[in-house]
Design a protein around this motif. Structure first.
Motif, PDB file in Angstrom:
ATOM      1  N   GLN A 134       0.825  -1.203   0.000  1.00  0.00           N
ATOM      2  CA  GLN A 134       0.000   0.000   0.000  1.00  0.00           C
ATOM      3  C   GLN A 134       0.862   1.257   0.000  1.00  0.00           C
ATOM      4  N   ASN A 135       1.904   1.263   0.813  1.00  0.00           N
ATOM      5  CA  ASN A 135       2.783   2.437   0.888  1.00  0.00           C
ATOM      6  C   ASN A 135       3.516   2.685  -0.428  1.00  0.00           C
ATOM      7  N   VAL A 136       4.080   1.636  -0.974  1.00  0.00           N
ATOM      8  CA  VAL A 136       4.894   1.771  -2.190  1.00  0.00           C
ATOM      9  C   VAL A 136       4.053   2.269  -3.369  1.00  0.00           C
ATOM     10  N   ALA A 137       2.778   1.914  -3.375  1.00  0.00           N
ATOM     11  CA  ALA A 137       1.916   2.325  -4.488  1.00  0.00           C
ATOM     12  C   ALA A 137       1.729   3.834  -4.565  1.00  0.00           C
ATOM     13  N   ALA A 138       2.135   4.555  -3.529  1.00  0.00           N
ATOM     14  CA  ALA A 138       2.033   6.017  -3.560  1.00  0.00           C
ATOM     15  C   ALA A 138       3.091   6.643  -4.463  1.00  0.00           C
ATOM     16  N   SER A 139       4.127   5.894  -4.813  1.00  0.00           N
ATOM     17  CA  SER A 139       5.199   6.423  -5.660  1.00  0.00           C
ATOM     18  C   SER A 139       4.816   6.268  -7.127  1.00  0.00           C
ATOM     19  N   ARG A 140       3.933   7.117  -7.552  1.00  0.00           N
ATOM     20  CA  ARG A 140       3.521   7.118  -8.954  1.00  0.00           C
ATOM     21  C   ARG A 140       3.228   8.554  -9.350  1.00  0.00           C
ATOM     22  N   ARG A 141       3.150   8.782 -10.624  1.00  0.00           N
ATOM     23  CA  ARG A 141       2.922  10.112 -11.134  1.00  0.00           C
ATOM     24  C   ARG A 141       1.633  10.135 -11.972  1.00  0.00           C
ATOM     25  N   PRO A 142       0.901  11.245 -11.969  1.00  0.00           N
ATOM     26  CA  PRO A 142       1.177  12.469 -11.209  1.00  0.00           C
ATOM     27  C   PRO A 142       0.894  12.271  -9.723  1.00  0.00           C
ATOM     28  N   LEU A 143       1.456  13.172  -8.888  1.00  0.00           N
ATOM     29  CA  LEU A 143       1.203  13.089  -7.455  1.00  0.00           C
ATOM     30  C   LEU A 143      -0.151  13.724  -7.131  1.00  0.00           C
ATOM     31  N   LEU A 144      -0.207  15.037  -7.011  1.00  0.00           N
ATOM     32  CA  LEU A 144      -1.446  15.721  -6.667  1.00  0.00           C
ATOM     33  C   LEU A 144      -1.762  16.805  -7.695  1.00  0.00           C
ATOM     34  N   SER A 145      -3.032  16.980  -7.982  1.00  0.00           N
ATOM     35  CA  SER A 145      -3.457  18.038  -8.888  1.00  0.00           C
ATOM     36  C   SER A 145      -3.649  19.338  -8.110  1.00  0.00           C
ATOM     37  N   GLN A 146      -3.813  20.421  -8.824  1.00  0.00           N
ATOM     38  CA  GLN A 146      -4.068  21.693  -8.163  1.00  0.00           C
ATOM     39  C   GLN A 146      -5.390  21.666  -7.410  1.00  0.00           C
ATOM     40  N   GLU A 147      -6.356  20.937  -7.947  1.00  0.00           N
ATOM     41  CA  GLU A 147      -7.637  20.799  -7.249  1.00  0.00           C
ATOM     42  C   GLU A 147      -7.454  20.034  -5.941  1.00  0.00           C
ATOM     43  N   ASP A 148      -6.634  18.980  -5.976  1.00  0.00           N
ATOM     44  CA  ASP A 148      -6.336  18.236  -4.751  1.00  0.00           C
ATOM     45  C   ASP A 148      -5.727  19.174  -3.711  1.00  0.00           C
ATOM     46  N   LEU A 149      -4.733  19.939  -4.124  1.00  0.00           N
ATOM     47  CA  LEU A 149      -4.011  20.813  -3.205  1.00  0.00           C
ATOM     48  C   LEU A 149      -4.913  21.904  -2.639  1.00  0.00           C
ATOM     49  N   SER A 150      -5.854  22.368  -3.429  1.00  0.00           N
ATOM     50  CA  SER A 150      -6.766  23.408  -2.960  1.00  0.00           C
ATOM     51  C   SER A 150      -7.649  22.895  -1.839  1.00  0.00           C
ATOM     52  N   LEU A 151      -8.195  21.688  -2.005  1.00  0.00           N
ATOM     53  CA  LEU A 151      -9.025  21.117  -0.939  1.00  0.00           C
ATOM     54  C   LEU A 151      -8.178  20.829   0.299  1.00  0.00           C
ATOM     55  N   ILE A 152      -6.988  20.293   0.099  1.00  0.00           N
ATOM     56  CA  ILE A 152      -6.094  20.021   1.233  1.00  0.00           C
ATOM     57  C   ILE A 152      -5.817  21.303   2.004  1.00  0.00           C
ATOM     58  N   GLU A 153      -5.583  22.383   1.292  1.00  0.00           N
ATOM     59  CA  GLU A 153      -5.289  23.655   1.948  1.00  0.00           C
ATOM     60  C   GLU A 153      -6.482  24.122   2.781  1.00  0.00           C
ATOM     61  N   ARG A 154      -7.673  23.964   2.249  1.00  0.00           N
ATOM     62  CA  ARG A 154      -8.868  24.397   2.990  1.00  0.00           C
ATOM     63  C   ARG A 154      -9.062  23.568   4.259  1.00  0.00           C
ATOM     64  N   VAL A 155      -8.740  22.290   4.185  1.00  0.00           N
ATOM     65  CA  VAL A 155      -8.992  21.400   5.317  1.00  0.00           C
ATOM     66  C   VAL A 155      -7.879  21.442   6.350  1.00  0.00           C
ATOM     67  N   THR A 156      -6.637  21.570   5.896  1.00  0.00           N
ATOM     68  CA  THR A 156      -5.495  21.343   6.820  1.00  0.00           C
ATOM     69  C   THR A 156      -4.584  22.537   7.003  1.00  0.00           C
ATOM     70  N   ALA A 157      -4.930  23.696   6.486  1.00  0.00           N
ATOM     71  CA  ALA A 157      -4.023  24.843   6.594  1.00  0.00           C
ATOM     72  C   ALA A 157      -3.713  25.193   8.034  1.00  0.00           C
ATOM     73  N   GLY A 158      -4.596  24.831   8.961  1.00  0.00           N
ATOM     74  CA  GLY A 158      -4.333  25.104  10.378  1.00  0.00           C
ATOM     75  C   GLY A 158      -3.451  24.069  11.035  1.00  0.00           C
ATOM     76  N   GLY A 159      -3.006  23.079  10.262  1.00  0.00           N
ATOM     77  CA  GLY A 159      -2.215  21.996  10.861  1.00  0.00           C
ATOM     78  C   GLY A 159      -0.766  22.374  11.041  1.00  0.00           C
ATOM     79  N   ALA A 160      -0.528  23.449  11.750  1.00  0.00           N
ATOM     80  CA  ALA A 160       0.837  23.938  11.911  1.00  0.00           C
ATOM     81  C   ALA A 160       1.531  23.382  13.139  1.00  0.00           C
ATOM     82  N   ALA A 161       0.843  22.508  13.860  1.00  0.00           N
ATOM     83  CA  ALA A 161       1.444  21.962  15.090  1.00  0.00           C
ATOM     84  C   ALA A 161       2.558  21.000  14.751  1.00  0.00           C
TER      85      ALA A 161
END
Length: 314
Positions: free
Chosen positions: A287-314
């Protein structure tokens, strides 16, 4: 499997490594040595070439298991281990355990013996408190070991930015190991840009937030005695992070699990050399190794991640 360069060391590493804390058997619940060995063997079969362990994992047991796997292919595996926690901060007289280079070199040689090798690729100072005597002792010892050819790259495992700056004051720090994930993004502010600017390799521990980012935990999850996560369900942040994981589920699919999303997020940062999720079975490795593929994340992916986790500065 994609590969990256481990900072100024020039060592080529698989971007997904194998974190060997859990297989020590003393901090992550039940584990079987035979399964641990099969997991590491499977990782190497799938192109993983970086294994991270420490003298304190299972009081040396993790290193001994790694030795069994690398014995006949030592030159094919980049082995990282750590020293500094085995002594538990202070000796009975209250003095630092690692206050002189010769003590650190003895700990290094103990790791060599357990690993069954005559050199270590990456050795980390595993002390995250900043005692000047221990810091200077580690810097001196690691420089000596590199000069002797018994160590290829000197590192420090810490989330303290000032400690990294101090350790690298002469430009001799090769690698930093730090905590970074979708839910813990504080290192994005200073540490990761600094490492990128100064050609310091970055090994990411905790990319799955100790299992939280596998998406398997719920408010009903209980961890056994002896598991470092035993108290988590009683912590306020546990519920908050469970909710964040649920908000990220739209980014998963039949071709991308929550864990793979988490690993791809870490790998998406240009400063990162290798992520070291833990695994206790071959199936977890796959399962872990399967993450090493391309493409990684799209801009849409990153936008949602930013909205959900931008406060994760701990």
């Amino acid at each position: 499997m994609h590969h990256r360069t481990l900072g100024r060391s020039g060592i080529q590493v698989s971007e997904i490594g194998f974190g060997a804390w859990a297989i020590g058997g003393d901090a992550w619940g039940p584990v079987e040595d035979a399964a641990s060995i099969r997991a590491m063997e499977r990782a190497l079969e799938l192109g993983v070439n970086f294994i991270d362990t420490a003298d304190v994992y299972g009081n040396g047991h993790s290193e001994e298991l790694v030795a069994q796997v690398i014995r006949d292919r030592r030159d094919q595996v980049v082995v990282a281990t750590k020293g500094g926690l085995m002594g538990h901060h202070r000796d009975p007289k209250g003095e630092p355990v690692y206050d002189r280079p010769e003590k650190i070199i003895r700990a290094f040689e103990d790791s060599l013996r357990r690993l069954g090798t005559d050199y270590i690729d990456v050795y980390f100072d595993h002390i995250w408190w900043n005692d000047p005597r221990e810091t200077e002792a580690f810097m001196t010892a690691l420089a000596q070991l590199k000069q002797q050819g018994r160590l290829r790259a000197a590192g420090v495992s810490t989330d303290d930015f000032s400690y990294v700056q101090h350790f690298n004051r002469d430009g001799t720090l090769d690698v930093v190991q730090l905590d970074y994930s979708l839910l813990r993004r504080g290192t994005e502010q200073h540490m990761l840009p600094y490492c990128q600017q100064h050609a310091v390799g970055v090994v990411v521990r905790g990319p799955l937030r100790m299992g939280m980012l596998t998406g398997k935990f719920t408010s009903e999850t209980q961890f056994p005695e002896g598991d470092v996560r035993h108290s988590w369900p009683q912590e306020d942040w546990f519920k908050t992070q469970l909710e964040q994981v649920e908000q990220l589920r739209p980014l998963t699919s039949p071709d991308r699990t929550m864990g793979q999303l988490a690993l791809q997020f870490v790998l998406n940062h240009p400063a990162v050399s290798v992520a070291i999720p833990g695994a206790k079975t071959p199936e977890q490795v796959e399962q872990n190794v399967a993450a090493s593929r391309r493409p990684l994340l799209s801009q849409e992916d990153l936008s949602l991640i930013e909205r959900v986790t931008a406060g994760g500065a701990a």
